[in-house]
Design an enzyme around this catalytic site. Sequence first.
Site, PDB file in Angstrom:
ATOM      1  N   SER A 252       9.033  19.293  -8.759  1.00 15.02           N
ATOM      2  CA  SER A 252      10.334  18.616  -8.749  1.00 15.02           C
ATOM      3  C   SER A 252      11.331  19.165  -9.773  1.00 15.02           C
ATOM      4  O   SER A 252      12.518  19.284  -9.463  1.00 15.02           O
ATOM      5  CB  SER A 252      10.134  17.115  -8.953  1.00 15.02           C
ATOM      6  OG  SER A 252       9.468  16.536  -7.849  1.00 15.02           O
ATOM      7  N   THR A 295       6.264   8.589  -9.147  1.00 17.53           N
ATOM      8  CA  THR A 295       5.125   9.015  -8.327  1.00 17.53           C
ATOM      9  C   THR A 295       3.860   8.273  -8.753  1.00 17.53           C
ATOM     10  O   THR A 295       3.913   7.341  -9.566  1.00 17.53           O
ATOM     11  CB  THR A 295       4.958  10.549  -8.399  1.00 17.53           C
ATOM     12  OG1 THR A 295       3.981  10.969  -7.451  1.00 17.53           O
ATOM     13  CG2 THR A 295       4.566  11.013  -9.787  1.00 17.53           C
ATOM     14  N   LYS A 299       4.568   3.716  -8.109  1.00 16.07           N
ATOM     15  CA  LYS A 299       5.539   3.400  -7.060  1.00 16.07           C
ATOM     16  C   LYS A 299       5.609   1.909  -6.727  1.00 16.07           C
ATOM     17  O   LYS A 299       6.661   1.432  -6.279  1.00 16.07           O
ATOM     18  CB  LYS A 299       5.225   4.204  -5.798  1.00 16.07           C
ATOM     19  CG  LYS A 299       5.447   5.702  -5.940  1.00 16.07           C
ATOM     20  CD  LYS A 299       5.226   6.433  -4.617  1.00 16.07           C
ATOM     21  CE  LYS A 299       5.461   7.920  -4.775  1.00 16.07           C
ATOM     22  NZ  LYS A 299       5.387   8.645  -3.496  1.00 16.07           N
ATOM     23  N   ASN A 320      10.184   5.170  -4.945  1.00 15.90           N
ATOM     24  CA  ASN A 320       9.911   6.476  -5.548  1.00 15.90           C
ATOM     25  C   ASN A 320      11.126   7.022  -6.292  1.00 15.90           C
ATOM     26  O   ASN A 320      11.086   8.139  -6.799  1.00 15.90           O
ATOM     27  CB  ASN A 320       9.470   7.485  -4.478  1.00 15.90           C
ATOM     28  CG  ASN A 320      10.632   8.030  -3.674  1.00 15.90           C
ATOM     29  OD1 ASN A 320      11.571   7.296  -3.346  1.00 15.90           O
ATOM     30  ND2 ASN A 320      10.589   9.309  -3.336  1.00 15.90           N
ATOM     31  N   GLY A 361      -5.328   6.429   3.411  1.00 13.01           N
ATOM     32  CA  GLY A 361      -4.811   5.889   2.165  1.00 13.01           C
ATOM     33  C   GLY A 361      -3.920   4.689   2.405  1.00 13.01           C
ATOM     34  O   GLY A 361      -3.399   4.489   3.509  1.00 13.01           O
ATOM     35  N   ASN A 384      -8.808   3.249   4.606  1.00  7.63           N
ATOM     36  CA  ASN A 384      -8.825   3.221   3.141  1.00  7.63           C
ATOM     37  C   ASN A 384     -10.217   2.819   2.669  1.00  7.63           C
ATOM     38  O   ASN A 384     -10.908   2.042   3.344  1.00  7.63           O
ATOM     39  CB  ASN A 384      -7.791   2.240   2.598  1.00  7.63           C
ATOM     40  CG  ASN A 384      -7.504   2.470   1.123  1.00  7.63           C
ATOM     41  OD1 ASN A 384      -6.950   3.502   0.764  1.00  7.63           O
ATOM     42  ND2 ASN A 384      -7.865   1.526   0.290  1.00  7.63           N
ATOM     43  N   ARG A 385     -10.627   3.337   1.512  1.00 11.92           N
ATOM     44  CA  ARG A 385     -11.959   3.016   0.989  1.00 11.92           C
ATOM     45  C   ARG A 385     -12.072   1.551   0.611  1.00 11.92           C
ATOM     46  O   ARG A 385     -13.171   0.990   0.608  1.00 11.92           O
ATOM     47  CB  ARG A 385     -12.266   3.913  -0.209  1.00 11.92           C
ATOM     48  CG  ARG A 385     -12.475   5.368   0.193  1.00 11.92           C
ATOM     49  CD  ARG A 385     -12.819   6.232  -1.001  1.00 11.92           C
ATOM     50  NE  ARG A 385     -13.033   7.618  -0.593  1.00 11.92           N
ATOM     51  CZ  ARG A 385     -13.309   8.608  -1.426  1.00 11.92           C
ATOM     52  NH1 ARG A 385     -13.400   8.372  -2.724  1.00 11.92           N
ATOM     53  NH2 ARG A 385     -13.489   9.833  -0.974  1.00 11.92           N
ATOM     54  N   PRO A 387     -11.225  -1.753   2.118  1.00 15.68           N
ATOM     55  CA  PRO A 387     -10.787  -2.280   3.414  1.00 15.68           C
ATOM     56  C   PRO A 387      -9.645  -3.286   3.318  1.00 15.68           C
ATOM     57  O   PRO A 387      -8.768  -3.313   4.179  1.00 15.68           O
ATOM     58  CB  PRO A 387     -12.063  -2.931   3.965  1.00 15.68           C
ATOM     59  CG  PRO A 387     -13.183  -2.240   3.266  1.00 15.68           C
ATOM     60  CD  PRO A 387     -12.673  -1.927   1.906  1.00 15.68           C
ATOM     61  N   SER A 388      -9.645  -4.110   2.278  1.00 16.07           N
ATOM     62  CA  SER A 388      -8.603  -5.132   2.152  1.00 16.07           C
ATOM     63  C   SER A 388      -7.218  -4.509   2.040  1.00 16.07           C
ATOM     64  O   SER A 388      -6.236  -5.058   2.560  1.00 16.07           O
ATOM     65  CB  SER A 388      -8.885  -6.021   0.940  1.00 16.07           C
ATOM     66  OG  SER A 388      -8.908  -5.258  -0.259  1.00 16.07           O
TER      67      SER A 388
END
Length: 501
Positions: A252, A295, A299, A320, A361, A384-385, A387-388
């Site tokens: 950036s 980032t 965020k 962001n 993700g 996503n690892r 679940p919630s």
Amino acid sequence: MKRPLVCLTVSGKTIAEDLALVNRYRKYIDIVELRVDFLTDDERLSVRRFPELAGLPCILTIRRKIDGGLYDEGEASRTILFARAMSFADQDKRKNFAYVDFEEDFHVASLQDAALAFGTHIIRSVHDMNGPILDIAERLKKLRTTGFEIPKIAFMPHTLSDVTNMFSETKAFNGDDYILCAMGPLGLPSRILSAKLHSFLTYTSPTENLANLSNIGHLDPVTLHDVYHYQKIDEETKIFGITGWPLNATSSPMLHNTGYEKHNINAVYIPIRSESIDDALEFCDVVGVKGMSVTIPHKESVLSYLKEVSEQVGEIGASNTVINAGDHWIGYNTDAIGFTKALLEFTGTKNLFRWHVSLIGAGGAAKAIAYALKQLGAKVCVFNRTPSRAKQLATHFGFKWATLGAESIDILKKYNELIIQTTSVGMGSHESSNEDNDPLFFYDFYGHEKLFDIVYVPETTPVMARAAKAGCHVCNGYDMLKYQGYKQFELYTGVEYDSKD
């Protein structure tokens, strides 16, 4: 205001090696620091001629181990080395060392008298390699024991707030010369913005020597000049930046600073590393930062500090981009805009109607991408690892959800037309695919999938390499970064990045 000098610290094993580096970087620097403690024993005996051979003002430094250097042979032998290097002064002062660095506890009357007699300025330094120095003003006062000394303070901050304190204290300083630098990655703003600190100089190292002083956190002079346009930074320069953690790599600054140069805008964009979004915003308030890119992992946490947000931020639940409105912060989200443009270029389509998409993700970036996918008409399953978190994001946009793991392979196969990887897994990894650097390590690509990984450092992540080997069409996140950055630039400056004003 005098521009702080750019000092090149050379730490080669031989005088010849150091001189070659001076010549290589000569057009970028004003002064050279010779680190005698890195020279071999034989070479240390020949440092007297270095200033004449270098052809630039030189600082003589023999740094002890306790202060972050290599010298551990005792003060008696170090005193002799200083004396040898400063002896037989030439009437032409350009052939002598212009400066000598003595630590606050190193007081040898004969050396100090010789320095004054030969016109060599004494830099009286204090280094804390393990923590911050908070009482900056008082310490500088104590270090300046005579009117001929330039006090120097260098410390290793624990948090960004330690760096913020340095900037805060210098606001009340007068015109006396001093040198200030916060070391390590957290201290980078103090090096780039030394003009804002009114520091006498900023230290850099050749690219070839950066590993020698890796804990110090030097930039190389080419990056300082070409990326940050250091020579143009003054009291009127507007400051922008990017915050995140650990923020080990970011493109950036190059993107934004190139834009400022292109449009002749007096501004600079810098990394502002911080584990805490609170510390980052405090730094901005003290230093006068006008806006920041936000980032991982801030965020979502930044939202509680924003009094105004754009419609996209309200829908996405992550920001962001934040802009300092003086008495409050305003939040925007340009990720969705950047992602949409980059993705449609990648797929060669105008929308994603009837596309079955896997979204890997459920963090801040995933939220913006989920918003964009909804607008594009895609059929999406969020993996996503935790679940919630997958369920929460999917429910918000009316998507399917599943656990990210081998137990969900059958579901992943139903949504594998386009796979979008939004996590930081794989960032900075140049190793082959494994469970730690590949979020889809359990999945075997068939070759027909399209994979879009928002990570762009490295250019090809482990999961991308594995997918490409199977015949898949792959894309990294650089174009997304570019396009969302263009929109941020416009929000910061009111100017379109690609306009020809």
